[in-house]
Enzyme design. Structure first.
Site, short mmCIF file in Angstrom:
data_model
loop_
_atom_site.label_atom_id
_atom_site.label_comp_id
_atom_site.label_asym_id
_atom_site.label_seq_id
_atom_site.Cartn_x
_atom_site.Cartn_y
_atom_site.Cartn_z
N CYS A 1 41.51 87.24 47.28
CA CYS A 1 41.72 87.07 46.35
C CYS A 1 42.68 88.16 45.29
O CYS A 1 43.10 88.87 45.21
CB CYS A 1 40.98 86.24 44.71
SG CYS A 1 39.93 87.53 44.94
N GLN B 1 48.03 102.70 64.79
CA GLN B 1 46.27 102.56 65.04
C GLN B 1 44.96 102.79 65.07
O GLN B 1 44.17 103.47 65.93
CB GLN B 1 45.25 101.44 64.26
CG GLN B 1 45.86 101.47 62.25
CD GLN B 1 44.58 102.73 61.74
OE1 GLN B 1 44.21 102.73 61.98
NE2 GLN B 1 45.23 102.64 59.93
N THR C 1 56.16 104.97 58.79
CA THR C 1 56.24 103.90 57.63
C THR C 1 57.81 104.16 58.26
O THR C 1 58.45 103.69 58.65
CB THR C 1 56.83 104.31 56.78
OG1 THR C 1 55.33 103.75 56.48
CG2 THR C 1 57.32 103.09 55.54
N ALA D 1 50.29 110.77 63.41
CA ALA D 1 49.42 112.36 63.82
C ALA D 1 48.35 112.20 62.16
O ALA D 1 47.73 112.92 62.83
CB ALA D 1 50.62 113.70 63.02
N HIS D 2 48.47 111.92 61.26
CA HIS D 2 46.94 111.83 60.38
C HIS D 2 46.23 110.64 60.61
O HIS D 2 45.43 110.86 59.61
CB HIS D 2 48.12 111.74 58.40
CG HIS D 2 48.64 110.19 58.23
ND1 HIS D 2 47.23 110.06 57.46
CD2 HIS D 2 49.34 110.09 58.50
CE1 HIS D 2 48.74 108.99 57.21
NE2 HIS D 2 49.56 108.47 57.77
N THR E 1 66.21 119.06 59.68
CA THR E 1 65.83 120.30 60.34
C THR E 1 64.45 119.04 59.99
O THR E 1 63.76 119.30 59.36
CB THR E 1 65.78 121.92 59.38
OG1 THR E 1 67.42 121.21 58.73
CG2 THR E 1 65.12 122.42 59.87
C1 LIG Z 1 49.13 99.65 60.97
C2 LIG Z 1 49.79 101.36 60.29
N1 LIG Z 1 51.41 100.95 60.20
C3 LIG Z 1 52.30 101.91 59.60
C4 LIG Z 1 51.30 103.20 58.84
C5 LIG Z 1 52.61 103.96 57.76
O1 LIG Z 1 52.13 105.40 58.55
P1 LIG Z 1 52.74 106.28 57.65
O2 LIG Z 1 51.60 106.68 56.43
O3 LIG Z 1 52.54 107.80 58.49
O4 LIG Z 1 53.89 105.89 57.15
C6 LIG Z 1 49.99 103.18 58.71
C7 LIG Z 1 49.22 104.06 57.47
O5 LIG Z 1 48.60 103.58 56.65
C8 LIG Z 1 49.13 101.98 59.42
O6 LIG Z 1 47.91 101.50 59.04
#
Ligand SMILES: Cc1ncc(COP(=O)(O)O)c(C=O)c1O
Length: 379
Positions: free
Chosen positions: A328, A178, A71, A199-200, A236
């Site tokens: 929907c 992704q 994000t 990373a997650h 930091t």
């Molecule tokens: C395509 C895409 N963009 C951005 C994000 C956001 O990543 P983060 O959760 O590391 O902020 C996600 C995660 O859900 C994602 O699937």
């Protein structure tokens, strides 16, 4: 522990990654900006992590800036590109992640840019000829198109989009959250200017990611603060996150071929099982096309049924974690903006299964059997 099939939301940490992070949680705690030995040691570890990430995606270390995740990377690239260059128009799609759509609409609301949405085909692919028409009309735009869609798995022809962006002098941002760690990216070949990673999504820790910023299309810093990250991102550093993410990416590259074919096999197995187990089953987007979609994502379209409303809840009761999103808007759930845009009138159910190297074929069988039980009785 139940069955976890929501790996597009997040993945479990790889134990090898945890081992790599441990010293930086317990022993090497120095602030990398400090000039004493405690700080210098950590600073050196960050710089060698940056070098490693750069080596893996074939760019220079200066083009990697660590962020708190996807994000932040998307926000930073979009906002800073618009601020750095005289950008008045953005070309994007309605099925981007909210990190992109909400950032663009905020900039539009502030009268900074005008957003144009590229047409999508019936399964959610970008219409490249419409993209070219828009680029012709608005040269020098910001183009923000994701490499792969997190809900339906469709993969963008990022090479062709890169060529078009070059031709019309656009700034090309791609949300690669992704695909990083699941596909190889060669930044010397891809004509992408800004790219986001988290990373997650590839068995690294949460709260850490990076952005790639092409050295020939530099952007201003997004946050004001200290001189960290070569003045690009004050604050930091999340040192154990950086170390963990780098180890996770190394593992991904080391084992990519084996993992790709294993996970693709799981997905193919689930498609076949569901086709024979669930009457009138279909798949959203291109997710059943093994070559044109993420091998980690399968978005299942289920027949109209009273079961659809409670499906995720019922699977959850049986220890199965997956993700929903119906076209929907109903009840408390707001529905999926992606499915809503592609299938505006659909009353069918939707469930996204997403896989990782830790899933087993028996888990797929178990889930397909449960879906078969649910839909055989109710359709
Ligand atoms: C395509 C895409 N963009 C951005 C994000 C956001 O990543 P983060 O959760 O590391 O902020 C996600 C995660 O859900 C994602 O699937």
């Amino acid at each position: 522990m139940g069955i976890y099939l929501d790996n597009a939301a997040t993945t479990p940490l790889d134990p090898e990654v945890f081992e790599a992070m441990k010293p930086f949680l317990l022993e090497d705690f120095g602030n990398p900006s400090s000039i004493h030995s405690h700080g210098r040691k950590v600073k050196a570890a960050i710089e060698s992590a940056r070098k490693k990430v750069a080596e893996l995606i074939n760019c220079t270390p200066g083009e990697i800036i660590f962020t708190s995740g996807g994000t932040e990377a998307d926000n930073a690239i979009i906002r800073s590109a618009v601020e750095t260059y005289p950008i008045k128009h953005a070309i994007s799609s309605v099925i981007e992640h909210h990190a992109v759509t909400h950032t663009l609409s905020m900039l539009e609301k502030q009268n900074i840019i005008q957003v144009h949405h590229v047409r999508l085909d019936s399964t959610g692919n970008v219409d490249l000829s419409h993209l070219e028409e828009l680029l012709k009309e608005f040269p020098g735009s910001l183009v923000s198109l994701m490499h792969a869609n997190n809900e339906i798995g469709n993969i963008l022809d990022i090479e062709t989009v890169g060529d078009l962006c070059e031709k019309y002098k656009a700034y090309f941002h791609s949300d690669t959250v992704q695909t990083i760690g699941h596909y190889r990216h060669d930044m010397k070949k891809l004509k992408v200017h800004g790219m986001a990673a988290a990373a997650h999504k590839f068995h690294g820790p949460k709260g850490i990611g990076f952005m790639y910023i092409n050295k020939d299309r530099k952007i201003h810093s997004f946050m004001q603060g200290g001189a960290q990250e070569r003045n690009m991102r004050g604050g930091t550093e999340n040192i154990y996150g950086i170390i963990g993410m780098t180890k996770a990416l190394e593992i991904c590259y080391r084992e990519m071929d084996a993992h790709t074919s294993y996970i693709k096999g799981l997905k193919a197995h689930m498609i076949e099982k569901l086709k024979s187990a669930v009457p009138d089953v279909a798949f959203h987007g291109d997710s059943a096309n093994l070559e044109r979609s993420l091998y980690t994502v399968l978005n299942v379209s289920l027949p109209e049924s009273v079961e659809n409303e409670m499906l995720l809840f019922n699977l959850d009761l049986q220890g199965i974690s997956a993700s929903g999103g119906s076209a929907c808007t109903s009840g408390a759930s707001t529905g999926s903006h992606v499915l809503g845009a592609i299938y505006p009138n659909s009353k069918r159910g939707a469930i996204r299964f997403s896989f990782s190297k830790f899933n087993k074929p028996e888990e797929i069988d178990f889930v397909a059997d449960r879906l078969s039980e649910i839909y055989k009785v109710s359709v």
